[in-house]
Design a protein around this motif. Structure first.
Motif, PDB file in Angstrom:
ATOM      1  N   LYS A  92      -3.837 -13.351  11.822  1.00 32.34           N
ATOM      2  CA  LYS A  92      -2.475 -12.844  11.966  1.00 32.34           C
ATOM      3  C   LYS A  92      -2.408 -11.352  11.637  1.00 32.34           C
ATOM      4  N   ALA A  93      -3.155 -10.933  10.601  1.00 36.90           N
ATOM      5  CA  ALA A  93      -3.192  -9.510  10.253  1.00 36.90           C
ATOM      6  C   ALA A  93      -3.803  -8.708  11.398  1.00 36.90           C
ATOM      7  N   HIS A  94      -4.851  -9.261  12.018  1.00 37.30           N
ATOM      8  CA  HIS A  94      -5.484  -8.594  13.159  1.00 37.30           C
ATOM      9  C   HIS A  94      -4.503  -8.458  14.318  1.00 37.30           C
ATOM     10  N   ASP A  95      -3.754  -9.535  14.593  1.00 40.16           N
ATOM     11  CA  ASP A  95      -2.761  -9.478  15.669  1.00 40.16           C
ATOM     12  C   ASP A  95      -1.711  -8.401  15.387  1.00 40.16           C
ATOM     13  N   GLU A  96      -1.246  -8.339  14.137  1.00 39.38           N
ATOM     14  CA  GLU A  96      -0.202  -7.368  13.795  1.00 39.38           C
ATOM     15  C   GLU A  96      -0.712  -5.936  13.918  1.00 39.38           C
ATOM     16  N   LEU A  97      -1.935  -5.688  13.444  1.00 39.36           N
ATOM     17  CA  LEU A  97      -2.508  -4.340  13.537  1.00 39.36           C
ATOM     18  C   LEU A  97      -2.778  -3.967  14.994  1.00 39.36           C
ATOM     19  N   THR A  98      -3.182  -4.943  15.784  1.00 33.95           N
ATOM     20  CA  THR A  98      -3.486  -4.686  17.191  1.00 33.95           C
ATOM     21  C   THR A  98      -2.238  -4.289  17.977  1.00 33.95           C
ATOM     22  N   LEU A  99      -1.109  -4.905  17.655  1.00 34.72           N
ATOM     23  CA  LEU A  99       0.126  -4.695  18.426  1.00 34.72           C
ATOM     24  C   LEU A  99       1.074  -3.680  17.790  1.00 34.72           C
ATOM     25  N   ALA A 100       0.679  -3.088  16.645  1.00 36.25           N
ATOM     26  CA  ALA A 100       1.578  -2.192  15.922  1.00 36.25           C
ATOM     27  C   ALA A 100       1.862  -0.914  16.705  1.00 36.25           C
ATOM     28  N   ALA A 101       3.129  -0.512  16.721  1.00 32.43           N
ATOM     29  CA  ALA A 101       3.490   0.782  17.288  1.00 32.43           C
ATOM     30  C   ALA A 101       3.037   1.879  16.330  1.00 32.43           C
ATOM     31  N   PRO A 102       2.639   3.036  16.848  1.00 37.69           N
ATOM     32  CA  PRO A 102       2.138   4.118  15.985  1.00 37.69           C
ATOM     33  C   PRO A 102       3.128   4.478  14.876  1.00 37.69           C
ATOM     34  N   GLY A 103       2.634   4.568  13.642  1.00 37.70           N
ATOM     35  CA  GLY A 103       3.443   5.021  12.515  1.00 37.70           C
ATOM     36  C   GLY A 103       4.383   3.997  11.927  1.00 37.70           C
ATOM     37  N   THR A 104       4.331   2.758  12.408  1.00 40.79           N
ATOM     38  CA  THR A 104       5.301   1.758  11.929  1.00 40.79           C
ATOM     39  C   THR A 104       4.810   0.975  10.725  1.00 40.79           C
ATOM     40  N   VAL A 105       3.503   0.813  10.585  1.00 46.57           N
ATOM     41  CA  VAL A 105       2.959   0.047   9.460  1.00 46.57           C
ATOM     42  C   VAL A 105       1.692   0.722   8.949  1.00 46.57           C
ATOM     43  N   SER A 106       1.287   0.312   7.740  1.00 45.82           N
ATOM     44  CA  SER A 106       0.007   0.741   7.188  1.00 45.82           C
ATOM     45  C   SER A 106      -0.867  -0.481   6.969  1.00 45.82           C
ATOM     46  N   VAL A 107      -2.160  -0.257   6.831  1.00 38.65           N
ATOM     47  CA  VAL A 107      -3.082  -1.360   6.562  1.00 38.65           C
ATOM     48  C   VAL A 107      -2.714  -2.054   5.249  1.00 38.65           C
ATOM     49  N   THR A 108      -2.338  -1.273   4.248  1.00 39.87           N
ATOM     50  CA  THR A 108      -1.971  -1.842   2.954  1.00 39.87           C
ATOM     51  C   THR A 108      -0.771  -2.779   3.085  1.00 39.87           C
ATOM     52  N   GLU A 109       0.241  -2.364   3.859  1.00 40.19           N
ATOM     53  CA  GLU A 109       1.433  -3.191   4.047  1.00 40.19           C
ATOM     54  C   GLU A 109       1.098  -4.498   4.750  1.00 40.19           C
ATOM     55  N   VAL A 110       0.287  -4.423   5.784  1.00 43.63           N
ATOM     56  CA  VAL A 110      -0.075  -5.623   6.535  1.00 43.63           C
ATOM     57  C   VAL A 110      -0.908  -6.561   5.666  1.00 43.63           C
ATOM     58  N   ALA A 111      -1.857  -6.014   4.918  1.00 40.16           N
ATOM     59  CA  ALA A 111      -2.703  -6.839   4.047  1.00 40.16           C
ATOM     60  C   ALA A 111      -1.855  -7.579   3.021  1.00 40.16           C
ATOM     61  N   ALA A 112      -0.949  -6.864   2.369  1.00 35.86           N
ATOM     62  CA  ALA A 112      -0.113  -7.494   1.343  1.00 35.86           C
ATOM     63  C   ALA A 112       0.809  -8.534   1.953  1.00 35.86           C
ATOM     64  N   ARG A 113       1.326  -8.265   3.145  1.00 29.31           N
ATOM     65  CA  ARG A 113       2.249  -9.203   3.789  1.00 29.31           C
ATOM     66  C   ARG A 113       1.577 -10.547   4.062  1.00 29.31           C
ATOM     67  N   TRP A 114       0.255 -10.510   4.297  1.00 32.61           N
ATOM     68  CA  TRP A 114      -0.470 -11.748   4.572  1.00 32.61           C
ATOM     69  C   TRP A 114      -1.254 -12.246   3.373  1.00 32.61           C
ATOM     70  N   GLY A 115      -0.885 -11.774   2.177  1.00 32.76           N
ATOM     71  CA  GLY A 115      -1.410 -12.362   0.954  1.00 32.76           C
ATOM     72  C   GLY A 115      -2.707 -11.798   0.445  1.00 32.76           C
ATOM     73  N   PHE A 116      -3.165 -10.649   0.955  1.00 34.72           N
ATOM     74  CA  PHE A 116      -4.420 -10.047   0.503  1.00 34.72           C
ATOM     75  C   PHE A 116      -4.097  -8.967  -0.531  1.00 34.72           C
ATOM     76  N   VAL A 117      -4.435  -9.239  -1.776  1.00 33.78           N
ATOM     77  CA  VAL A 117      -4.022  -8.345  -2.859  1.00 33.78           C
ATOM     78  C   VAL A 117      -5.075  -7.300  -3.196  1.00 33.78           C
ATOM     79  N   HIS A 118      -6.317  -7.498  -2.731  1.00 32.73           N
ATOM     80  CA  HIS A 118      -7.389  -6.544  -3.007  1.00 32.73           C
ATOM     81  C   HIS A 118      -7.785  -5.892  -1.690  1.00 32.73           C
ATOM     82  N   LEU A 119      -7.389  -4.627  -1.498  1.00 34.51           N
ATOM     83  CA  LEU A 119      -7.543  -3.975  -0.202  1.00 34.51           C
ATOM     84  C   LEU A 119      -9.008  -3.867   0.208  1.00 34.51           C
ATOM     85  N   GLY A 120      -9.899  -3.590  -0.755  1.00 34.48           N
ATOM     86  CA  GLY A 120     -11.316  -3.467  -0.425  1.00 34.48           C
ATOM     87  C   GLY A 120     -11.899  -4.771   0.093  1.00 34.48           C
TER      88      GLY A 120
END
Length: 337
Positions: free
Chosen positions: A279-307
């Motif tokens: 789901k995170a991959h789908d969101e990053l793939t379809l994101a409009a430029p400047g609308t989201v960050s990797v950190t925001e998408v990761a946290a939204r899908w429950g990933f608390v450790h970015l690395g």
């Protein structure tokens, strides 16, 4: 590896006070009623107290400049006291003393008062876990009601893998606690952190149900596993716990875990993590430029450790999440016909 972490949860300051009355009130409000029996009313306590809620847990940090003695009322919840500076002698009721240091913490059960004699420069992390939460978690794991209340061995070795996992989760909470819009604002991330802390304690620290928890569980059929998969795929954003899935398919937690191992050579948690990676991959793939960050998408899908998210993402999709996001800005989406 000890617990020398410095001040934690600094952006969640509850109190910074010198007099006994304010210190007593602050600690009582956050954790449970306390007193300073050997100090004069006019004595200086010099308390710093930081605290925040993470799901149903309370995470706190406290420090004292001078030596101080503390008495608590009978606890209603489980308390884990983790020294991060200085030393203390901690004793629950008439039990044996626990000598807290950067290598040794104390775990104290509901229904008992605790005496703490702190040396100069003492500081500790304090984790308060509701009694019903721990009982429900272990009953879900065992697939049966407890015959007796959960009783931990009171001395916790901070060098064990389970204790290190617990400390790592607390550090993640500390990092996230100072971020606006960080992981602690996302229910999935909070649920994950809460579960790591609770399960680290249940599986790492000896208690009166450890033997039952380590015993074999009955093998389930294929249909309950398939139903659990359907539930996760139908709503991957739901804050699923293994206990909730097990209840939904009429299995114990351990039986569901065994079913996933036999059928898919994985666990429900790992399966759900891969689903959320998709789901995170789908969101990053379809994101409009400047609308989201990797950190925001990761946290939204429950990933608390970015690395770790980035490493898992790269293993799954052979590119970094930031590369996917950059590509989204130049990728031409198909037009509707």
């Amino acid at each position: 590896m000890g617990a020398d972490t410095g001040e934690m949860f600094a952006s969640h300051r509850v109190a910074s006070c010198h007099d006994i009355d304010h210190a007593r009130q602050a600690l009582s409000n956050v954790f449970l009623p306390v007193d300073f029996p050997s100090a004069r009313t006019s004595a200086i306590v010099d308390l710093k107290l930081n605290a925040l809620r993470v799901g149903r847990l309370t995470c706190g940090y406290m420090s004292f400049h001078d030596a101080v003695s503390i008495e608590t009322a009978e606890a209603e919840n489980y308390h884990v006291d983790i020294p991060t500076g200085g030393r203390a002698m901690m004793r629950a009721g008439l039990g044996s003393p626990v000598y807290g240091s950067d290598m040794t913490a104390g775990i104290f059960m509901p229904g008992r008062p605790v005496d703490i004699d702190c040396g100069e420069g003492f500081a500790q992390l304090s984790l308060m876990i509701p009694r019903d939460l721990l009982q429900l978690e272990i009953e879900n794991l065992l697939g049966d009601e407890l015959a007796s209340p959960l009783e931990f061995q009171e001395e916790l070795d901070l060098t064990t893998p389970g204790a290190r996992s617990m400390m790592q989760a607390l550090r993640m909470i500390d990092d996230a606690s100072g971020q606006n819009g960080g992981a602690l604002t996302h229910p999935l991330a909070v649920q994950r952190l809460e579960q790591v802390l609770v399960h680290s304690l249940l599986f790492a620290q000896r208690h009166n149900h450890s033997l039952a928890l380590s015993g074999p569980s009955p093998a389930p059929g294929v249909r309950p596993v398939s139903r659990a998969i359907e539930l996760m795929r139908s709503d991957p954003a739901h804050p699923w716990t293994v206990a909730e899935l097990a209840a939904a398919v009429s299995l114990s937690v351990r039986s569901l875990q065994e079913g996933f191992r036999r059928s898919l050579d994985t666990t429900p948690t790992v399966y759900l993590r891969h689903l959320r990676l998709e789901k995170a991959h789908d969101e990053l793939t379809l994101a409009a430029p400047g609308t989201v960050s990797v950190t925001e998408v990761a946290a939204r899908w429950g990933f608390v450790h970015l690395g770790r998210f980035a490493a898992s993402y790269r293993r799954a999709f052979s590119e970094h999440p930031s590369d996917t996001l950059r590509s989204a800005g130049v990728r031409e989406l198909p037009t509707a016909k």
